[in-house]
Write a protein that holds these residues in place. Structure first.
Motif, PDB file in Angstrom:
ATOM      1  N   TYR A  83       0.825  -1.200   0.000  1.00  0.00           N
ATOM      2  CA  TYR A  83       0.000   0.000   0.000  1.00  0.00           C
ATOM      3  C   TYR A  83       0.862   1.254   0.000  1.00  0.00           C
ATOM      4  CZ  TYR A  83      -3.620  -3.097   2.034  1.00  0.00           C
ATOM      5  OH  TYR A  83      -4.515  -4.108   2.288  1.00  0.00           O
ATOM      6  N   TRP A  84       0.245   2.330  -0.466  1.00  0.00           N
ATOM      7  CA  TRP A  84       0.733   3.673  -0.178  1.00  0.00           C
ATOM      8  C   TRP A  84      -0.355   4.419   0.586  1.00  0.00           C
ATOM      9  CZ3 TRP A  84       5.447   5.207  -0.039  1.00  0.00           C
ATOM     10  CH2 TRP A  84       6.400   4.684  -0.919  1.00  0.00           C
ATOM     11  N   TYR A  85       0.066   5.020   1.710  1.00  0.00           N
ATOM     12  CA  TYR A  85      -0.807   5.869   2.506  1.00  0.00           C
ATOM     13  C   TYR A  85      -0.193   7.262   2.577  1.00  0.00           C
ATOM     14  CZ  TYR A  85      -3.825   2.230   4.548  1.00  0.00           C
ATOM     15  OH  TYR A  85      -4.754   1.232   4.754  1.00  0.00           O
ATOM     16  N   LYS A  86      -1.056   8.268   2.671  1.00  0.00           N
ATOM     17  CA  LYS A  86      -0.622   9.646   2.856  1.00  0.00           C
ATOM     18  C   LYS A  86      -1.096  10.113   4.233  1.00  0.00           C
ATOM     19  CE  LYS A  86      -1.172  14.309   0.902  1.00  0.00           C
ATOM     20  NZ  LYS A  86      -1.831  15.117  -0.172  1.00  0.00           N
ATOM     21  N   ILE A 130      -5.613   6.113   2.637  1.00  0.00           N
ATOM     22  CA  ILE A 130      -5.112   5.152   1.655  1.00  0.00           C
ATOM     23  C   ILE A 130      -5.084   5.798   0.275  1.00  0.00           C
ATOM     24  CG2 ILE A 130      -7.395   4.148   1.205  1.00  0.00           C
ATOM     25  CD1 ILE A 130      -5.942   1.415   0.994  1.00  0.00           C
ATOM     26  N   MET A 131      -4.027   5.516  -0.460  1.00  0.00           N
ATOM     27  CA  MET A 131      -3.907   6.021  -1.835  1.00  0.00           C
ATOM     28  C   MET A 131      -4.054   4.868  -2.826  1.00  0.00           C
ATOM     29  SD  MET A 131      -0.646   8.521  -1.299  1.00  0.00           S
ATOM     30  CE  MET A 131      -0.684   9.216  -2.941  1.00  0.00           C
ATOM     31  N   PHE A 132      -3.194   3.879  -2.670  1.00  0.00           N
ATOM     32  CA  PHE A 132      -3.162   2.761  -3.603  1.00  0.00           C
ATOM     33  C   PHE A 132      -2.933   1.455  -2.848  1.00  0.00           C
ATOM     34  CE2 PHE A 132      -2.943   5.428  -7.270  1.00  0.00           C
ATOM     35  CZ  PHE A 132      -2.095   6.473  -6.960  1.00  0.00           C
ATOM     36  N   SER A 133      -3.419   0.372  -3.486  1.00  0.00           N
ATOM     37  CA  SER A 133      -3.098  -0.959  -2.987  1.00  0.00           C
ATOM     38  C   SER A 133      -2.784  -1.858  -4.172  1.00  0.00           C
ATOM     39  CB  SER A 133      -4.274  -1.525  -2.193  1.00  0.00           C
ATOM     40  OG  SER A 133      -4.041  -2.884  -1.898  1.00  0.00           O
ATOM     41  N   HIS A 178       8.241  -4.929  -4.234  1.00  0.00           N
ATOM     42  CA  HIS A 178       8.534  -3.508  -4.444  1.00  0.00           C
ATOM     43  C   HIS A 178       7.297  -2.749  -4.898  1.00  0.00           C
ATOM     44  CE1 HIS A 178      12.504  -5.401  -4.803  1.00  0.00           C
ATOM     45  NE2 HIS A 178      12.992  -4.252  -4.355  1.00  0.00           N
ATOM     46  N   LEU A 179       7.141  -1.559  -4.336  1.00  0.00           N
ATOM     47  CA  LEU A 179       6.074  -0.661  -4.776  1.00  0.00           C
ATOM     48  C   LEU A 179       6.619   0.749  -4.697  1.00  0.00           C
ATOM     49  CD1 LEU A 179       3.175  -0.183  -5.695  1.00  0.00           C
ATOM     50  CD2 LEU A 179       2.513  -0.025  -3.286  1.00  0.00           C
ATOM     51  N   ASN A 180       6.757   1.363  -5.860  1.00  0.00           N
ATOM     52  CA  ASN A 180       7.304   2.709  -5.932  1.00  0.00           C
ATOM     53  C   ASN A 180       6.198   3.706  -6.242  1.00  0.00           C
ATOM     54  OD1 ASN A 180       9.877   1.515  -5.618  1.00  0.00           O
ATOM     55  ND2 ASN A 180       9.976   1.122  -7.815  1.00  0.00           N
ATOM     56  N   LEU A 181       6.446   4.956  -5.869  1.00  0.00           N
ATOM     57  CA  LEU A 181       5.465   6.021  -6.104  1.00  0.00           C
ATOM     58  C   LEU A 181       6.148   7.168  -6.821  1.00  0.00           C
ATOM     59  CD1 LEU A 181       2.527   6.985  -5.551  1.00  0.00           C
ATOM     60  CD2 LEU A 181       3.413   8.074  -3.467  1.00  0.00           C
ATOM     61  N   HIS A 182       5.669   7.477  -8.012  1.00  0.00           N
ATOM     62  CA  HIS A 182       6.208   8.593  -8.765  1.00  0.00           C
ATOM     63  C   HIS A 182       5.185   9.723  -8.771  1.00  0.00           C
ATOM     64  CE1 HIS A 182       8.945  10.483 -11.574  1.00  0.00           C
ATOM     65  NE2 HIS A 182       7.889  10.858 -12.278  1.00  0.00           N
ATOM     66  N   PHE A 213       3.570   6.893   3.584  1.00  0.00           N
ATOM     67  CA  PHE A 213       3.939   5.610   4.185  1.00  0.00           C
ATOM     68  C   PHE A 213       3.648   4.468   3.218  1.00  0.00           C
ATOM     69  CE2 PHE A 213       5.161   6.485   8.475  1.00  0.00           C
ATOM     70  CZ  PHE A 213       4.488   7.633   8.841  1.00  0.00           C
ATOM     71  N   CYS A 214       4.595   3.588   3.132  1.00  0.00           N
ATOM     72  CA  CYS A 214       4.406   2.328   2.434  1.00  0.00           C
ATOM     73  C   CYS A 214       4.059   1.282   3.487  1.00  0.00           C
ATOM     74  CB  CYS A 214       5.718   1.961   1.723  1.00  0.00           C
ATOM     75  SG  CYS A 214       5.706   0.389   0.901  1.00  0.00           S
ATOM     76  N   ALA A 215       3.234   0.332   3.128  1.00  0.00           N
ATOM     77  CA  ALA A 215       2.883  -0.739   4.064  1.00  0.00           C
ATOM     78  C   ALA A 215       2.693  -2.032   3.287  1.00  0.00           C
ATOM     79  CB  ALA A 215       1.612  -0.393   4.828  1.00  0.00           C
ATOM     80  N   SER A 216       2.827  -3.144   3.993  1.00  0.00           N
ATOM     81  CA  SER A 216       2.574  -4.429   3.358  1.00  0.00           C
ATOM     82  C   SER A 216       1.812  -5.323   4.328  1.00  0.00           C
ATOM     83  CB  SER A 216       3.877  -5.105   2.920  1.00  0.00           C
ATOM     84  OG  SER A 216       4.582  -5.606   4.045  1.00  0.00           O
ATOM     85  N   THR A 217       1.165  -6.326   3.772  1.00  0.00           N
ATOM     86  CA  THR A 217       0.401  -7.266   4.585  1.00  0.00           C
ATOM     87  C   THR A 217       0.232  -8.570   3.819  1.00  0.00           C
ATOM     88  OG1 THR A 217      -1.661  -7.581   5.820  1.00  0.00           O
ATOM     89  CG2 THR A 217      -1.833  -6.454   3.727  1.00  0.00           C
TER      90      THR A 217
END
Lengths: 113, 109
Positions: free
Chosen positions: A33-36, A45-48, A73-77, A90-94
């Motif tokens: 995930y990406w969270y702001k 939450i932004m993306f999953s 890997h999960l990158n944010l441009h 914040f990046c997160a994983s589960t």
């Protein structure tokens, strides 16, 4: 060994620039995930992504483009940065599943001047 | 849309003074309610998952409870090291976890 690592920790840039944040997890999780987090500590939450496939896109401007080259890997441009983009990302994983806890990275503080 | 509201926004306690934090939620089909702790400059750290009304979980001085509309995080005899922001979150759909705005707890020696 850091479970979820993000780089950079701090990012200071001018309006209009393009920047990237990188995230890697070594936990073998399928979902990232990406969270702001804004100045009031609200985590949105932004993306999953699940196994490199985009699952959730929460009406984030097109200037934000996530990319998952593999499930670790999960990158944010971010293109054409705006003042309002200043926040902690914040990046997160589960593991995939209900009730699974999120493992967060330590965050990237983005300041757009 | 899933909604999570936490109160109070901030709480200041004397060391040893027990209290509770509240998390009210609106969600269609709760699959899990989470509590996280966040220290300054760090990512949230998992504390508890609760799945159904009536469930309780404990960890050291913390106890989380769940009803059909809200959850409480009870802090018994807090210490200064318990100072942090406590975040509540709900999971309704398969992968979406929605967070509240948190309660900033300060425990004074």
């Amino acid at each position: 060994d850091t479970a979820v690592s993000q780089t950079p920790k701090y990012l200071v840039t001018q309006m209009g620039n393009d920047k990237s944040i990188k995230c890697e997890q070594n936990l073998g999780h399928d979902t990232m995930y990406w969270y702001k987090q804004d100045s009031k500590k609200f985590l949105k939450i932004m993306f999953s992504y699940n196994n490199k496939e985009l699952i959730i896109n929460e009406t984030v401007p097109n200037r934000f483009s996530p990319k998952s080259p593999d499930k670790a890997h999960l990158n944010l441009h971010i293109n054409s940065l705006e003042l309002g983009d200043s926040a902690v990302y914040f990046c997160a994983s589960t593991p995939t599943g209900v009730g699974e806890k999120l493992f967060f990275g330590s965050g990237t503080q983005l300041s757009v001047l | 849309e899933d909604q999570v509201t936490q109160s109070p926004e901030a709480l200041r306690l004397q060391e040893g003074e027990s209290s509770s934090l509240n998390c009210s939620y609106t969600v269609s089909g709760l699959r899990g309610l989470f509590w996280y702790r966040q220290d300054p400059g760090k990512g949230p750290e998992f504390l508890f998952t609760l799945y159904s009304a009536g469930e309780e979980k404990e960890k050291e001085r913390l106890k989380a409870t769940l009803t059909k509309k809200e959850s409480f995080l009870h802090i018994t005899a807090p210490k200064p090291e318990d100072s942090a922001t406590y975040l509540c979150a709900v999971q309704a759909s398969y992968q979406k976890v929605t967070f509240g705005t948190g309660t900033k707890l300060q425990v004074i020696p």
